[in-house]
Design a protein around this motif. Structure first.
Motif, short mmCIF file in Angstrom:
data_model
loop_
_atom_site.label_atom_id
_atom_site.label_comp_id
_atom_site.label_asym_id
_atom_site.label_seq_id
_atom_site.Cartn_x
_atom_site.Cartn_y
_atom_site.Cartn_z
N ILE A 70 49.62 42.63 40.30
CA ILE A 70 51.14 41.88 40.01
C ILE A 70 51.85 44.14 40.56
N THR A 124 53.42 38.98 41.30
CA THR A 124 52.54 39.41 41.75
C THR A 124 52.30 39.39 43.39
N GLY A 170 46.35 41.37 37.62
CA GLY A 170 46.34 40.20 36.36
C GLY A 170 45.09 38.85 36.97
N LYS A 186 41.86 36.84 40.80
CA LYS A 186 42.46 37.40 40.49
C LYS A 186 43.69 38.43 41.01
#
Length: 60
Positions: free
Chosen positions: A52, A20, A43, A49
């Protein structure tokens, strides 16, 4: 060669991982180990939100 096939061949010859974007420390560590971001996607967890990073490195 079909681009889809060549991408699959590259994946078989690479180490893959996903991180992330907020995990800056891990991203720096993997970049020092030779991983490079090749794709980003979005993601979501609990309506939050985040980005990634998909990273890979060529296997020697």
């Amino acid at each position: 060669m079909n681009s889809n096939l060549s991408e699959k061949a590259l994946i078989l010859q690479s180490s893959l991982l996903q991180k992330t974007s907020f995990n800056k420390r891990a991203i720096k560590v993997y970049e020092r180990l030779g991983f490079k971001t090749f794709r980003t996607c979005e993601g979501e967890i609990s309506n939050e939100k985040f980005e990634i990073y998909q990273m890979r490195r060529k296997v020697i």
